[in-house]
Design a protein around this motif. Structure first.
Motif, mmCIF file in Angstrom:
data_model
loop_
_atom_site.group_PDB
_atom_site.id
_atom_site.type_symbol
_atom_site.label_atom_id
_atom_site.label_comp_id
_atom_site.label_asym_id
_atom_site.label_seq_id
_atom_site.Cartn_x
_atom_site.Cartn_y
_atom_site.Cartn_z
ATOM 1 N N GLU A 59 -39.324 33.274 -44.719
ATOM 2 C CA GLU A 59 -38.880 32.598 -46.173
ATOM 3 C C GLU A 59 -38.389 31.241 -45.910
ATOM 4 N N ASN B 260 -42.159 32.814 -48.260
ATOM 5 C CA ASN B 260 -41.615 32.927 -49.729
ATOM 6 C C ASN B 260 -40.931 31.774 -50.001
ATOM 7 N N ASN C 208 -36.278 36.152 -41.924
ATOM 8 C CA ASN C 208 -34.949 36.558 -42.320
ATOM 9 C C ASN C 208 -34.765 37.776 -41.523
ATOM 10 N N THR D 4 -44.716 29.388 -56.506
ATOM 11 C CA THR D 4 -43.331 29.213 -57.297
ATOM 12 C C THR D 4 -43.136 28.124 -58.085
ATOM 13 N N LYS E 252 -39.038 31.245 -52.597
ATOM 14 C CA LYS E 252 -37.634 31.744 -53.336
ATOM 15 C C LYS E 252 -37.172 30.771 -54.445
ATOM 16 N N ASP E 253 -35.857 30.420 -54.431
ATOM 17 C CA ASP E 253 -35.535 29.269 -55.319
ATOM 18 C C ASP E 253 -35.173 28.099 -54.727
ATOM 19 N N CYS E 254 -35.932 27.671 -53.727
ATOM 20 C CA CYS E 254 -35.758 26.455 -52.892
ATOM 21 C C CYS E 254 -35.937 25.322 -53.650
ATOM 22 N N GLU F 219 -41.418 35.985 -62.878
ATOM 23 C CA GLU F 219 -41.087 36.635 -62.010
ATOM 24 C C GLU F 219 -42.348 36.380 -60.842
ATOM 25 N N SER G 84 -40.244 28.098 -60.986
ATOM 26 C CA SER G 84 -39.144 26.898 -60.724
ATOM 27 C C SER G 84 -38.893 25.998 -61.958
#
Ligand code: FAD
Length: 396
Positions: free
Chosen positions: A116, A138, A110, A14, A140-142, A26, A18
């Motif tokens: 995640e 995953n 989760n 990611t 994600k948006d960390c 995506e 980011s």
């Protein structure tokens, strides 16, 4: 942009997503079940930042792995030993950062039993990060959220695999507020394979899974764990981690890791992280005895920042200095990628359109043999465990 051999080289870390100033990337699941970046052409301004920050494209470390210090560590107070995988180093690192008003980023299950990463300063959420989830997590948006926190001068401890740490470092660069704890990793399985296995188990038990511990320390302790599945209807299922649990048998036989894991570019090279934690497999038998087989960590302290951080928690552990060359004899994934299973391609070709039950059958067909069943019985009779303990005793 991002025109490289994604199927073989991308880690799904990611970093590109980011860093993109246009939110033009995506992460999409490929047919093997791993996340890969996809450019939204209408939004892309071709600035090239994604390629410049991609750790898979830009990594060029030549220096060999060379930690400042290698130590073994297990907890003095081991009341909670069933909550952690190895020697419980992660949890004290996390607690220290929280004490210093920081946040911790690590991997949880989760509500859908997907792995995640979350970012939190809530201790009960951090406790969910304990235990190894053997599937690719995953992010994600960390990474974006870590950036926001550090802007406000808040410390963050990031824990994850070497490639995830590479992503954090690539996007956020060297930042004194970010501490990185790498988890020794011999490969991350496909989230799709895991999802189908969860589906299979849930259908079989007629209940949703609410938690899984792949490294449950039962009657054989840390060195021979069980996997334990907890269902919403109150049922629990327990398997010998390898030889009996079909998913973990596929995992241990390297059948369904991400393609890039088999050529992991971080193995054997100077680490990007401050500390690395793993299992101290093959530890001296005296140590195992003193630890009552509750779990011993190996800790590679890579730099002064890692040393300062570990020094702050060292009072909680029995610590010994170790020699890297000896440690890797029993734990080669610290320096070497694992070999790809010869049946991997066939397994993923068949995976595209099959039922959960058929997938489980396929894993069994490809990874179970006569020896697997003999070992199951030998474990059940306690014979294999005795042999294993003898091997520890003979070695030291
Ligand atoms: C896929 C995978 C493969 C591994 N392979 C090896 C190996 O070959 N040799 C070895 O010595 N150790 C390996 N480990 C690491 C080992 O299992 C322990 O996680 C580690 O020793 C930490 O133990 P602990 O008791 O300090 O941590 P615990 O208290 O058990 O905490 C677990 C830590 O691992 C992180 N984590 C859990 N699952 C994931 C995930 N899917 N992705 C990223 N981070 C995760 C959590 O965020 C937390 O920081 C592996 C772990 C994983 C997830």
């Amino acid at each position: 942009m991002l025109e490289f051999d994604k199927r073989h080289k991308c880690f799904g870390c990611t970093a590109c997503k980011s860093i993109c100033p246009q939110q033009a990337i995506e992460m999409i699941e490929n047919e093997e079940g791993f996340l890969e970046p996809k450019i939204i052409e209408e939004k892309c301004i071709k600035c090239g930042l994604c390629e410049r920050k991609c750790p898979a494209i830009n990594y060029n470390q030549k220096e060999k792995i060379n930690p400042l210090k290698v130590i073994s560590a297990y907890k003095k107070n081991s009341k909670d030993y069933k909550n952690y995988t190895s020697g419980g180093v992660f949890i004290e690192l996390a607690k220290k950062i929280i004490e210093e008003n920081g946040y911790v980023c690590g991997c949880i299950w989760n509500d859908n039993m997907e792995a995640e990463h979350i970012l939190t300063n809530n201790i009960s959420e951090i406790e969910k990060m304990q235990t190894s989830k053997y599937v690719q997590s995953n992010l994600k948006d960390c990474i974006k959220r870590i950036k926001e926190l550090t802007k406000d001068e808040i410390k963050v401890l990031f824990t994850g695999t070497a490639c995830q740490i590479a992503a954090v470092k690539s996007v956020l660069e060297d930042n004194d507020l970010i501490y990185t704890c790498e988890i020794v990793c011999h490969g991350v399985p496909s989230p799709k394979v895991w999802r189908k296995y969860v589906g299979y188990m849930e259908k079989k038990t007629k209940s949703k899974i609410k938690n899984v511990n792949f490294r449950f320390k039962g009657k054989y302790g840390w060195i021979t764990p069980f996997s334990k599945y907890y269902f919403e209807n109150g049922k629990e299922k327990r398997f010998l981690t390898y030889n009996e649990d079909v998913y973990l048998q596929g995992f241990s036989k390297s059948l369904f890791y991400r393609k890039s894991c088999y050529n992991c570019i971080y193995k054997g090279k100077k680490s990007l992280s401050d500390v690395i934690i793993g299992d101290f497999w093959g530890c001296p038998s005296k140590l195992l005895e003193n630890n009552h087989n509750k779990g011993i960590s190996i800790v590679l302290i890579n730099n002064e920042k890692g040393k300062r951080l570990f020094d702050k928690i060292s009072e909680h552990y029995i610590i010994n200095e170790e020699v890297l060359e000896d440690v890797i004899k029993e734990n080669s994934p610290i320096i070497k990628p694992v070999e790809e299973n010869d049946n991997r391609q066939k397994f993923f070709e068949d995976l595209i359109d099959i039922s959960d039950e058929k997938m489980v059958e396929n894993i069994k067909k490809l990874t179970f043999n006569k020896n697997t069943y003999i070992k199951q019985w030998m474990y059940k009779l306690g014979i294999l465990e005795k042999l294993k303990m003898n091997r520890y005793r003979k070695k030291h």
